[in-house]
Design an enzyme around this catalytic site. Structure first.
Site, short mmCIF file in Angstrom:
data_model
loop_
_atom_site.label_atom_id
_atom_site.label_comp_id
_atom_site.label_asym_id
_atom_site.label_seq_id
_atom_site.Cartn_x
_atom_site.Cartn_y
_atom_site.Cartn_z
N GLY A 238 0.88 -1.29 -0.07
CA GLY A 238 -0.13 0.01 0.01
C GLY A 238 0.90 1.37 -0.04
N LEU B 106 -5.27 -5.72 -3.97
CA LEU B 106 -5.91 -4.66 -5.00
C LEU B 106 -6.48 -3.43 -4.66
CD1 LEU B 106 -6.22 -7.48 -7.82
CD2 LEU B 106 -3.75 -6.37 -7.20
N GLN B 107 -6.95 -3.69 -3.56
CA GLN B 107 -7.83 -2.54 -2.96
C GLN B 107 -6.81 -1.39 -2.75
OE1 GLN B 107 -7.41 -2.21 0.62
NE2 GLN B 107 -8.88 -1.01 1.13
N ARG B 108 -5.57 -1.56 -2.59
CA ARG B 108 -4.94 -0.08 -2.10
C ARG B 108 -3.35 -0.52 -2.77
NH1 ARG B 108 -5.07 -3.98 1.27
NH2 ARG B 108 -3.43 -5.01 2.41
N LYS C 190 5.59 -10.09 -5.83
CA LYS C 190 5.13 -8.63 -5.81
C LYS C 190 6.50 -7.84 -6.48
CE LYS C 190 1.91 -8.42 -2.20
NZ LYS C 190 1.63 -7.60 -0.86
N ASP D 89 4.52 -3.70 6.77
CA ASP D 89 3.16 -3.43 7.36
C ASP D 89 3.22 -4.17 8.92
OD1 ASP D 89 3.78 -6.27 7.29
OD2 ASP D 89 1.87 -6.81 5.98
N CYS E 71 14.79 8.89 16.16
CA CYS E 71 14.45 7.98 15.12
C CYS E 71 13.15 7.11 15.68
CB CYS E 71 15.63 6.55 15.58
SG CYS E 71 15.66 5.41 17.02
N CYS F 55 -4.06 -3.89 10.63
CA CYS F 55 -5.13 -3.52 9.43
C CYS F 55 -5.96 -4.77 9.11
CB CYS F 55 -4.44 -2.87 7.98
SG CYS F 55 -3.53 -1.31 8.31
N CYS G 155 19.72 4.81 19.50
CA CYS G 155 20.48 5.92 19.18
C CYS G 155 20.54 7.01 20.54
CB CYS G 155 19.67 6.70 18.03
SG CYS G 155 18.51 7.85 18.39
ZN LIG Z 1 16.35 6.84 18.75
#
Ligand SMILES: [Zn+2]
Lengths: 72, 275
Positions: free
Chosen positions: B40, B70-72, B85, B129, B170, B187, B247
């Protein structure tokens, strides 16, 4: 008192805690939300104790995966 | 490199921009972007980056096209169902712009291959995702010092941020740890309006182009939140967290590791699927 939650002004009971605000906001997964108050992150373990004050700016950040989440 | 007359014509609408010009277009043609997850978010991002003439585009995805994509996932067509893909997407990008060299990685991104694959690119787009993959992309980019764009979508909402490792906040500065499987809505359970991938994926492509062209202000140190329901964008200032596990001042993550594989009986182990 008034808070600014996600950029919107909200009226809430005086000195609510972060945990209480999450309930008022009907947050689906209060254990997995990242919260900033006035640009500073509040640790999850402090949600119940952290009291908010008039005009505090609160941001609630949620986990968002993607479209066809397999095991998200 | 000299642009051919055809290239000057093809890219004329952006070459006339002061911030692009012939030199900017050359820069784009000599640049590379890796797209992790061709779904998506990755579909629209890949299309626009190829159209803009980013010279090399890498596509990482081990999955095959399914009808419910295929919807998105607009880079795939009905005839592509069951096709890999990366192959389906690679064919569309080559057809759109023969200037673009497309590299295909039909494998899950993992701690074993992430640094090698990411290392060959100028910018990374996280179009994955699932959270195991999102944390892996963040961690690998942090270790490799590679700039990347993060995005997520759910229901009628999306959010995105751009990370310059070591210089800006980050993903783990915002979300230190991955949520347990099933703890937050996905989702697949909660649904998503297909256009969300377009809105957010195109913002990710925009960030890649700005980074490559060295123009404008990147979406660093901010999380941009979008509500399609309210048709509102809300930009939240984020700062690097001193306690960030990767980080921060005392990082607890010092080598790249896969997140524990997600238990997912219905569809096998979680990997780097796509949004
Ligand atoms: Zn960080």
């Amino acid at each position: 008192m008034k808070l600014i939650v996600g950029g919107k002004t909200k009226t809430v009971p005086d000195s609510v805690t972060v945990a209480e605000l999450l309930e008022l906001e009907k947050v689906e997964t209060p254990g997995y939300v990242s919260v900033q108050v006035n640009d500073k992150f509040v640790r999850r373990e402090d949600f119940a104790a952290f009291r908010l004050s008039e005009s505090d700016r609160v941001e609630l950040m949620y986990f968002m995966g993607g479209g066809r989440s397999r095991c998200g | 490199m000299r642009l051919t007359p055809e290239q000057v014509e093809r890219y004329s609408r952006q070459i006339i921009l002061e911030e692009v010009g012939l030199s900017g277009q050359r820069k784009l043609l000599e640049s590379s972007v890796l797209i992790v997850g061709v779904g998506g978010l990755g579909s629209p991002a890949a299309f626009y980056l190829a159209a803009a003439g980013v010279g090399q585009i890498g596509l990482v995805d081990f999955d095959r096209v399914e009808i419910n994509n295929l919807q998105r996932q607009i880079i795939h067509a009905a005839a592509d169902v069951t096709r890999l893909k990366v192959e389906s997407a690679g064919a569309k990008l080559r057809a759109l712009n023969p200037d673009v060299k497309v590299e295909l990685y039909p494998e899950p991104l993992s701690a074993a291959n992430a640094l090698r694959i990411i290392g060959g690119y100028d910018f990374v787009i996280d179009g994955t995702d699932n959270f195991a993959a999102k944390f892996l992309v963040n961690d690998a980019c942090c270790f490799a010092g590679k700039p990347f764009s993060h995005a997520g979508i759910l229901r009628f909402e999306g959010q995105t941020t751009t990370v310059l490792p070591g210089r800006s906040a980050c993903y783990r500065c915002i979300f230190p740890e991955r949520p347990p499987d099933g703890a937050v809505p996905s989702c697949a359970q909660a649904g998503v309006l297909g256009v969300l991938g377009g809105t957010l994926g195109v913002i990710q492509a925009t960030e890649a182009l700005k980074y490559l062209l060295e123009c404008g202000e990147l979406l660093t140190d901010h999380l941009l939140f979008y509500s399609a329901r309210e048709m509102v964008f809300h930009k939240v200032k984020i700062s690097r967290s001193p306690g960030c596990p990767i980080c921060g001042e005392n990082p607890s993550i010092t080598v790249l590791q896969d997140e524990a594989p997600a238990a997912c009986p219905a569809e096998g182990a979680g990997g780097d699927g796509e949004a």
